[in-house]
Design an enzyme around this catalytic site. Structure first.
Site, PDB file in Angstrom:
ATOM      1  N   GLY A 240      -0.907  -7.096   0.672  1.00 29.22           N
ATOM      2  CA  GLY A 240      -1.236  -8.450   0.838  1.00 29.22           C
ATOM      3  C   GLY A 240      -1.126  -9.019   2.421  1.00 29.22           C
ATOM      4  O   GLY A 240      -1.994  -9.689   2.753  1.00 29.22           O
ATOM      5  N   HIS A 241      -0.120  -8.364   2.909  1.00 28.64           N
ATOM      6  CA  HIS A 241      -0.114  -9.019   4.364  1.00 28.64           C
ATOM      7  C   HIS A 241      -1.212  -8.479   5.400  1.00 28.64           C
ATOM      8  O   HIS A 241      -1.115  -8.911   6.364  1.00 28.64           O
ATOM      9  CB  HIS A 241       1.211  -8.319   4.996  1.00 28.64           C
ATOM     10  CG  HIS A 241       1.208  -7.050   5.212  1.00 28.64           C
ATOM     11  ND1 HIS A 241       1.506  -6.507   6.434  1.00 28.64           N
ATOM     12  CD2 HIS A 241       1.505  -5.989   4.402  1.00 28.64           C
ATOM     13  CE1 HIS A 241       1.503  -5.427   6.578  1.00 28.64           C
ATOM     14  NE2 HIS A 241       1.516  -4.682   5.273  1.00 28.64           N
TER      15      HIS A 241
ATOM     16  N   CYS B 130       3.316   1.863  11.427  1.00 24.65           N
ATOM     17  CA  CYS B 130       4.236   2.652  10.585  1.00 24.65           C
ATOM     18  C   CYS B 130       4.916   3.754  11.586  1.00 24.65           C
ATOM     19  O   CYS B 130       5.893   4.260  11.246  1.00 24.65           O
ATOM     20  CB  CYS B 130       3.551   3.207   9.467  1.00 24.65           C
ATOM     21  SG  CYS B 130       3.295   1.915   8.177  1.00 24.65           S
TER      22      CYS B 130
ATOM     23  N   GLY C 296       0.670  -1.086  -0.081  1.00 27.03           N
ATOM     24  CA  GLY C 296      -0.001  -0.015  -0.045  1.00 27.03           C
ATOM     25  C   GLY C 296       0.757   1.279   0.088  1.00 27.03           C
ATOM     26  O   GLY C 296       0.521   2.239  -0.625  1.00 27.03           O
ATOM     27  N   THR C 297       2.160   1.414   0.671  1.00 26.75           N
ATOM     28  CA  THR C 297       2.807   2.385   0.783  1.00 26.75           C
ATOM     29  C   THR C 297       3.172   2.758  -0.501  1.00 26.75           C
ATOM     30  O   THR C 297       3.194   4.021  -1.214  1.00 26.75           O
ATOM     31  CB  THR C 297       3.892   2.219   1.690  1.00 26.75           C
ATOM     32  OG1 THR C 297       3.508   1.989   3.006  1.00 26.75           O
ATOM     33  CG2 THR C 297       4.988   3.351   1.622  1.00 26.75           C
TER      34      THR C 297
ATOM     35  N   THR D  98      11.629  -6.502 -12.073  1.00 25.38           N
ATOM     36  CA  THR D  98      11.091  -8.087 -12.288  1.00 25.38           C
ATOM     37  C   THR D  98      10.141  -8.416 -11.391  1.00 25.38           C
ATOM     38  O   THR D  98      10.489  -8.245 -10.080  1.00 25.38           O
ATOM     39  CB  THR D  98      12.291  -9.028 -12.194  1.00 25.38           C
ATOM     40  OG1 THR D  98      13.461  -8.631 -13.138  1.00 25.38           O
ATOM     41  CG2 THR D  98      11.932 -10.468 -12.399  1.00 25.38           C
TER      42      THR D  98
ATOM     43  N   GLN E 102      -6.852  -1.584   5.105  1.00 21.57           N
ATOM     44  CA  GLN E 102      -7.651  -2.143   6.140  1.00 21.57           C
ATOM     45  C   GLN E 102      -8.998  -2.494   5.725  1.00 21.57           C
ATOM     46  O   GLN E 102      -9.889  -2.923   6.809  1.00 21.57           O
ATOM     47  CB  GLN E 102      -7.599  -1.199   7.332  1.00 21.57           C
ATOM     48  CG  GLN E 102      -6.198  -0.787   7.907  1.00 21.57           C
ATOM     49  CD  GLN E 102      -5.448  -1.787   8.404  1.00 21.57           C
ATOM     50  OE1 GLN E 102      -6.191  -2.925   8.685  1.00 21.57           O
ATOM     51  NE2 GLN E 102      -4.032  -1.409   8.695  1.00 21.57           N
TER      52      GLN E 102
END
Length: 412
Positions: free
Chosen positions: A232-233, A358, A103-104, A269, A211
């Site tokens: 994803g996390h 963060c 997201g960042t 890549t 979120q």
């Protein structure tokens, strides 16, 4: 009791495990005495995700940009995930999905594109947004920010957005967070977008859904915004994976330049094995969406009831009057130092946080809670507890008992 999660040596290597919370939980070995309630910071990858990543690292050896068969195999794997992510987010066109590191990066990509293209751009943003939105703005274009008003739950006032939008001389970009990372409060995204576009039809609207994706249905928002980001996390996928979903009619510029991968939008890549794992996490949440969120809501409700029953008026739920995502509870413990409480809970085996991961290391009161009208002392006395599908009812009850015990001890 749920504990810090580690992969069980005894778990099945099958990638078709049931998507029920109980089956997920049983696939892990739990370290005795630790209850992990910091899912908004990160979630551990599901067993099926770990299996898929491991298999991809062993079997998909080609670069997706290569013309040979191994490259084609990697490309096919990525395109399948594009379909899965589009379905989870609720967008009709998989080709609008671009894979990024999270997201960042996605949020920075959107902001950077407008800063570079339009020196006169105005960003409409609320002080409750994530640091991956606020920090780029403060560093790159602090004079181009128009701050939006929020209510006592941290919700943006659509009327405030409607008033601020026409005051901008150049392009208007609204940066919205679908669900707040600290309180779980859900923004009225469609109403805000409608209010802005009623006075600025050309406004660009970006949604930080880190979120929200997998916790509420976001397909209703996709037609109201121009781009969506998520990580994803947050849904038990691999770290370092995520997506930026971009409306086909937008003209965002790439943030990372190089070989022109991801159809020229994001060079480098691709992280093939990570993307494959993201796809499995997305597919698992699609299959179990109602069950997973019903489970987390049940845990949050049981947890909040137990804590408030034990502590009474000495605890309040920040944002309780608003709609929240199923898993998040931000509790204010009156006259308690939050950092001290956090340390005691950690020692007692309950892992929580004092805000966004963060910025949780900063000795400052939560910007989000301060914007909601809390005093500095109230913000410092608040902690976030966030559940995942891996938690159990026992976790909720035991954690509440530990919290109540620690708070009573600290206030004696």
């Amino acid at each position: 009791m749920l504990r810090v999660l580690q992969l069980s040596e005894e778990r099945s290597t099958s990638s078709t495990a049931s998507s029920t919370p109980d089956r997920y939980a049983s696939a892990y070995r739990r370290d005795a005495g630790v209850i992990y309630l910091d899912a908004n910071a990160t979630t551990p990858p599901l067993p099926t995700v770990v299996d898929a990543v491991s298999h991809a690292m062993r079997s998909i050896v080609g670069n997706p940009a290569s013309a040979h068969a191994s490259g084609a195999s990697a490309r096919r794997a990525i395109e399948q995930v594009r379909d899965d992510v589009a379905e989870l987010v609720g967008v009709p066109m998989p080709e609008s999905v671009f894979f990024v590191s999270g997201g960042t990066e996605a949020n920075n990509t959107v902001i950077s594109s407008f800063v570079r293209q339009y020196p006169s751009v105005t960003f409409l943003v609320a002080p409750v947004e994530h640091s991956s939105i606020i920090e780029p703005l403060l560093n790159w274009c602090p004079d181009r920010i128009s701050w939006l008003a929020v209510d006592s739950c941290g919700r943006i006032d659509p009327h405030s957005a409607q008033q601020k939008a026409p005051q901008a001389g150049g392009p208007v970009v609204a940066l919205l967070q679908g669900a707040n990372s600290e309180t779980g409060v859900i923004q009225p995204v469609a109403e805000i977008a409608e209010a802005i576009r009623s006075v600025r039809q050309d406004a660009f609207i970006h949604l930080d859904a880190a979120q929200a994706v997998g916790r509420i249905r976001t397909d209703g928002w996709s037609s109201s915004v121009d781009s969506i980001s998520f990580s994803g996390h947050k849904i038990h996928g691999p770290h370092g994976t995520g997506a930026l979903v971009v409306n086909e009619h937008t003209s965002l510029r790439p943030f990372i330049l190089g070989g022109g991968q991801e159809h020229g939008f994001r060079s480098g890549t691709p992280n093939v094995s990570g993307i494959v794992g993201l796809g499995i996490a997305a597919r698992e949440r699609i299959k179990s969406f109602e069950e997973a969120n019903g489970h987390m809501l049940k845990l949050r409700t049981k947890f909040e009831e137990a804590v408030t029953c034990a502590l009474g008026q000495s605890v309040r739920i920040n944002g309780a009057e608003a709609l929240r995502v199923s898993n998040t509870s931000n509790l204010q413990f009156c006259s308690i130092d939050g950092m001290q409480l956090l340390a005691h809970l950690d020692a007692a085996g309950v892992m929580a946080s004092q805000g966004s991961a963060c910025s949780s290391g900063r000795p400052e009161p939560s910007r989000v809670l301060r914007a909601m009208g809390l005093s500095e002392g109230q913000a410092f006395s608040s902690l976030r507890f966030s559940f995942s599908v891996l938690n159990t009812e026992e976790d909720a009850v035991v954690a509440a008992d530990i919290i109540a015990s620690v708070v009573k001890r600290l206030t004696q």
